[in-house]
Design a protein around this motif. Structure first.
Motif, PDB file in Angstrom:
ATOM      1  N   LEU A   3      35.505  23.759  18.395  1.00 46.89           N
ATOM      2  CA  LEU A   3      35.427  23.531  16.959  1.00 46.89           C
ATOM      3  C   LEU A   3      35.273  24.833  16.176  1.00 46.89           C
ATOM      4  CD1 LEU A   3      35.321  21.435  14.713  1.00 46.89           C
ATOM      5  CD2 LEU A   3      32.871  21.257  15.095  1.00 46.89           C
ATOM      6  N   VAL A   4      34.480  25.760  16.684  1.00 49.56           N
ATOM      7  CA  VAL A   4      34.293  27.035  15.985  1.00 49.56           C
ATOM      8  C   VAL A   4      35.601  27.821  15.944  1.00 49.56           C
ATOM      9  CG1 VAL A   4      33.129  29.280  16.098  1.00 49.56           C
ATOM     10  CG2 VAL A   4      31.820  27.177  16.403  1.00 49.56           C
ATOM     11  N   ALA A   5      36.306  27.885  17.068  1.00 52.31           N
ATOM     12  CA  ALA A   5      37.588  28.599  17.104  1.00 52.31           C
ATOM     13  C   ALA A   5      38.605  27.928  16.190  1.00 52.31           C
ATOM     14  CB  ALA A   5      38.112  28.679  18.531  1.00 52.31           C
ATOM     15  N   THR A  63      40.426  37.689   8.375  1.00 55.92           N
ATOM     16  CA  THR A  63      40.252  38.460   9.608  1.00 55.92           C
ATOM     17  C   THR A  63      40.145  37.526  10.810  1.00 55.92           C
ATOM     18  OG1 THR A  63      39.136  40.215   8.397  1.00 55.92           O
ATOM     19  CG2 THR A  63      38.823  40.181  10.781  1.00 55.92           C
ATOM     20  N   GLY A  64      39.400  36.447  10.650  1.00 59.07           N
ATOM     21  CA  GLY A  64      39.258  35.476  11.724  1.00 59.07           C
ATOM     22  C   GLY A  64      40.577  34.835  12.091  1.00 59.07           C
ATOM     23  N   THR A  70      46.127  36.565  17.194  1.00 63.70           N
ATOM     24  CA  THR A  70      46.348  37.645  18.152  1.00 63.70           C
ATOM     25  C   THR A  70      45.910  37.250  19.565  1.00 63.70           C
ATOM     26  OG1 THR A  70      46.023  39.297  16.427  1.00 63.70           O
ATOM     27  CG2 THR A  70      45.769  40.041  18.698  1.00 63.70           C
ATOM     28  N   LEU A  71      44.790  36.562  19.679  1.00 62.48           N
ATOM     29  CA  LEU A  71      44.222  36.257  20.989  1.00 62.48           C
ATOM     30  C   LEU A  71      44.751  34.975  21.626  1.00 62.48           C
ATOM     31  CD1 LEU A  71      40.473  37.167  20.388  1.00 62.48           C
ATOM     32  CD2 LEU A  71      42.203  38.506  21.582  1.00 62.48           C
ATOM     33  N   PHE A  72      45.178  34.020  20.805  1.00 63.53           N
ATOM     34  CA  PHE A  72      45.575  32.718  21.332  1.00 63.53           C
ATOM     35  C   PHE A  72      46.987  32.375  20.880  1.00 63.53           C
ATOM     36  CE2 PHE A  72      40.986  32.517  20.554  1.00 63.53           C
ATOM     37  CZ  PHE A  72      40.534  32.230  21.824  1.00 63.53           C
ATOM     38  N   GLN A  73      47.706  31.690  21.722  1.00 63.17           N
ATOM     39  CA  GLN A  73      48.979  31.120  21.329  1.00 63.17           C
ATOM     40  C   GLN A  73      48.666  29.699  20.891  1.00 63.17           C
ATOM     41  OE1 GLN A  73      51.473  31.476  24.743  1.00 63.17           O
ATOM     42  NE2 GLN A  73      52.001  33.589  24.297  1.00 63.17           N
ATOM     43  N   LEU A  74      48.610  29.482  19.599  1.00 66.54           N
ATOM     44  CA  LEU A  74      48.155  28.196  19.090  1.00 66.54           C
ATOM     45  C   LEU A  74      49.037  27.051  19.568  1.00 66.54           C
ATOM     46  CD1 LEU A  74      47.095  29.148  15.461  1.00 66.54           C
ATOM     47  CD2 LEU A  74      45.671  28.909  17.492  1.00 66.54           C
ATOM     48  N   GLY A  75      50.300  27.290  19.825  1.00 65.64           N
ATOM     49  CA  GLY A  75      51.202  26.239  20.271  1.00 65.64           C
ATOM     50  C   GLY A  75      50.879  25.710  21.656  1.00 65.64           C
TER      51      GLY A  75
END
Length: 96
Positions: A3-5, A63-64, A70-75
């Motif tokens: 949930l935070v991410a 920024t978040g 950058t860190l995750f591939q949301l797909g």
């Protein structure tokens, strides 16, 4: 993703407790703020800081969002389909 991410991915700065995976997901002064566990006063102060300063709040949100992109591939994060659930259940020995 937790949930935070997910909130961070939506450009929402977060206030989280400095515990478990939250301390790695919410980066202080970059994606939001961390508060010591069970310290309601510090947690409330952190929320107030975000509410009072809309420019900083927006900056943390942007920024978040960029950090998550950058860190995750949301797909790659999708809800399992019924066929995937059935296949997983068979793999671990449950009848479907």
């Amino acid at each position: 993703m937790g949930l935070v991410a997910e909130a961070i991915a939506c450009s929402t700065p977060v206030v989280a407790s400095d515990v478990g995976g939250l301390k790695y997901t919410a980066v202080p002064q970059e994606t939001g703020l961390l508060a010591p566990p069970k310290n309601e006063a510090v947690f409330a102060d952190a929320i107030d800081r975000l509410l009072v300063d809309s420019v900083w709040r927006q900056q943390l949100g942007q920024t978040g969002r960029q950090r998550v992109k950058t860190l995750f591939q949301l797909g790659q994060y999708r809800l399992p389909t019924p066929s995937t659930l059935h296949s997983t259940a068979r793999t671990i020995g449950h009848s479907t």
